[in-house]
Design an enzyme around this catalytic site. Structure first.
Site, PDB file in Angstrom:
ATOM      1  N   LYS A 227       0.820  -1.224   0.000  1.00 58.39           N
ATOM      2  CA  LYS A 227       0.000   0.000   0.000  1.00 58.39           C
ATOM      3  C   LYS A 227       0.849   1.268   0.000  1.00 58.39           C
ATOM      4  O   LYS A 227       2.021   1.260   0.368  1.00 58.39           O
ATOM      5  CB  LYS A 227      -0.961  -0.038   1.182  1.00 58.39           C
ATOM      6  N   ARG A 261      -3.934 -10.095   4.367  1.00 58.57           N
ATOM      7  CA  ARG A 261      -4.247 -10.094   2.928  1.00 58.57           C
ATOM      8  C   ARG A 261      -2.983  -9.696   2.177  1.00 58.57           C
ATOM      9  O   ARG A 261      -2.421  -8.641   2.449  1.00 58.57           O
ATOM     10  CB  ARG A 261      -5.383  -9.094   2.688  1.00 58.57           C
TER      11      ARG A 261
HETATM   12  N1  HH2 Z   1      -7.326  -3.583   0.209  1.00 56.92           N
HETATM   13  C1  HH2 Z   1      -7.603  -3.587  -1.102  1.00 56.92           C
HETATM   14  C2  HH2 Z   1      -8.734  -4.242  -1.605  1.00 56.92           C
HETATM   15  N2  HH2 Z   1      -9.542  -4.924  -0.780  1.00 56.92           N
HETATM   16  N3  HH2 Z   1     -10.116  -5.644   1.379  1.00 56.92           N
HETATM   17  C3  HH2 Z   1      -9.867  -5.671   2.701  1.00 56.92           C
HETATM   18  N4  HH2 Z   1     -10.678  -6.342   3.531  1.00 56.92           N
HETATM   19  N5  HH2 Z   1      -8.780  -5.022   3.235  1.00 56.92           N
HETATM   20  C4  HH2 Z   1      -7.909  -4.330   2.465  1.00 56.92           C
HETATM   21  O1  HH2 Z   1      -6.952  -3.751   3.003  1.00 56.92           O
HETATM   22  C5  HH2 Z   1      -8.155  -4.280   1.055  1.00 56.92           C
HETATM   23  C6  HH2 Z   1      -9.288  -4.963   0.545  1.00 56.92           C
HETATM   24  C7  HH2 Z   1      -6.687  -2.849  -2.034  1.00 56.92           C
HETATM   25  O2  HH2 Z   1      -5.712  -3.718  -2.587  1.00 56.92           O
HETATM   26  P1  HH2 Z   1      -5.798  -4.333  -4.057  1.00 56.92           P
HETATM   27  O3  HH2 Z   1      -6.994  -5.221  -4.171  1.00 56.92           O
HETATM   28  O4  HH2 Z   1      -4.540  -4.982  -4.426  1.00 56.92           O
HETATM   29  O5  HH2 Z   1      -5.931  -3.055  -4.980  1.00 56.92           O
HETATM   30  P2  HH2 Z   1      -7.108  -2.495  -5.867  1.00 56.92           P
HETATM   31  O6  HH2 Z   1      -8.193  -2.034  -4.942  1.00 56.92           O
HETATM   32  O7  HH2 Z   1      -6.466  -1.379  -6.638  1.00 56.92           O
HETATM   33  O8  HH2 Z   1      -7.604  -3.610  -6.747  1.00 56.92           O
END
Ligand code: HH2
Length: 287
Positions: A227, A261
């Protein structure tokens, strides 16, 4: 099939039941902040999921909409088209639980019908049907804390006591979920690092005082992987944030998080296993 519910373990017991869950992230998106476009087509996403299971993921978190700061949200049809074939295939090809990372009850419902067992409610219960959908399927529900909307959430978020406010807002949502029929033991809390949080002023206290969220008794999930707050602290670009991600995962596990995660599953698995062994050793000494 392994159950994503946390094992209960007697206070103070040194127990293998303390194994912390590692969720492998499968982003079926063209624009996710760290891996957008790499697994945007179903076949690549399915292979990615299976590879993460091979790396030691206990659970796969599959999403079809980026919620990175500034992201434009996708239509429901587009989100369904992205993720549903992936659930259909992975439910047949792996035994690990699958979660759907979504804002929408309708998408959650469709994924649960196709083999998902967990709903990762990335925007909490803003869709008022989400908790009822989980209850109807007997699904586990992750309540993620998000202030504002992805497009604008990083525009000057304000809190007085970020840890208390995030905890209390999550507890209020947990109560709503229970009233909608979700069993208490199926609810997880996630403080939502980066979701309407200043990189230092908000994300760091949420990690440093994570024990205050753990003390609610709900199992806690943390998503720090790659992040931007890690970039803000170190200057590292998203693809070079693994060391910082492992430091954050370690801090979370030492504070009592039950699931992490992660995009980089093999490295996270090792860090989490060592951190949870250290935490377990401290617990026996306290006896
Ligand atoms: N972070 C992201 C997406 N979903 N869900 C939970 N429960 N907690 C988190 O910290 C979280 C989440 C963001 O990461 P990522 O899916 O890799 O990125 P993007 O939203 O750009 O797809």
């Amino acid at each position: 099939m392994p159950d994503p519910q946390p094992d209960t373990c007697a206070p103070g017991a040194l127990s293998v039941a303390m194994r912390v869950i590692v969720l492998g992230v499968v982003n079926v998106t063209p624009d996710s902040f760290s891996d957008g476009g790499l697994w945007a087509f179903a076949e690549a996403a399915i292979e990615r999921g299976l590879a993460l299971v091979g790396e030691g993921a206990d659970w796969l978190d599959i999403g079809g909409e980026s919620t990175r700061p500034g992201a434009e949200l996708v239509s429901e049809d587009e989100e369904r088209a992205r993720v549903l074939p992936v659930f259909e295939a992975l439910a047949k090809r792996t035994e690990v639980p699958l979660s759907i990372d979504t804002r929408r009850a309708s998408v959650a419902d469709a994924a649960l019908v196709r083999g998902a067992r967990v709903v990762n409610a990335v925007a909490g219960l803003r869709d008022p049907e989400l908790a009822a959908v989980c209850a109807a399927h007997g699904a586990t529900l992750i309540l993620n804390h998000m202030r504002g909307e992805p497009a604008t959430m990083q525009h000057d978020p304000v809190y007085c006591d970020v840890v208390a406010e995030v905890r209390d807002e999550l507890l209020a949502e947990a109560l709503r979920a229970e009233r909608a029929g979700v069993a208490r033991e199926r609810i997880w809390l996630d403080p939502g690092l980066g979701f309407g949080k200043h990189p230092r002023a908000h994300n760091l206290p949420l990690l440093a005082e994570l024990d205050r969220l753990v003390a609610t008794g709900y199992p806690v999930l943390i998503g720090a992987s790659r992040k931007s707050f890690i970039g803000a602290l170190t200057g590292a670009k998203a693809e070079a944030r693994l060391p910082g991600s492992l430091a954050a995962a370690t801090a979370a596990v030492l504070a009592g998080a039950r699931a992490i995660r992660a995009h980089d599953v093999a490295a996270t698995r090792q860090a989490v296993d060592v951190a949870s062994a250290i935490r377990a050793a401290r617990r026996t000494e306290e006896l």
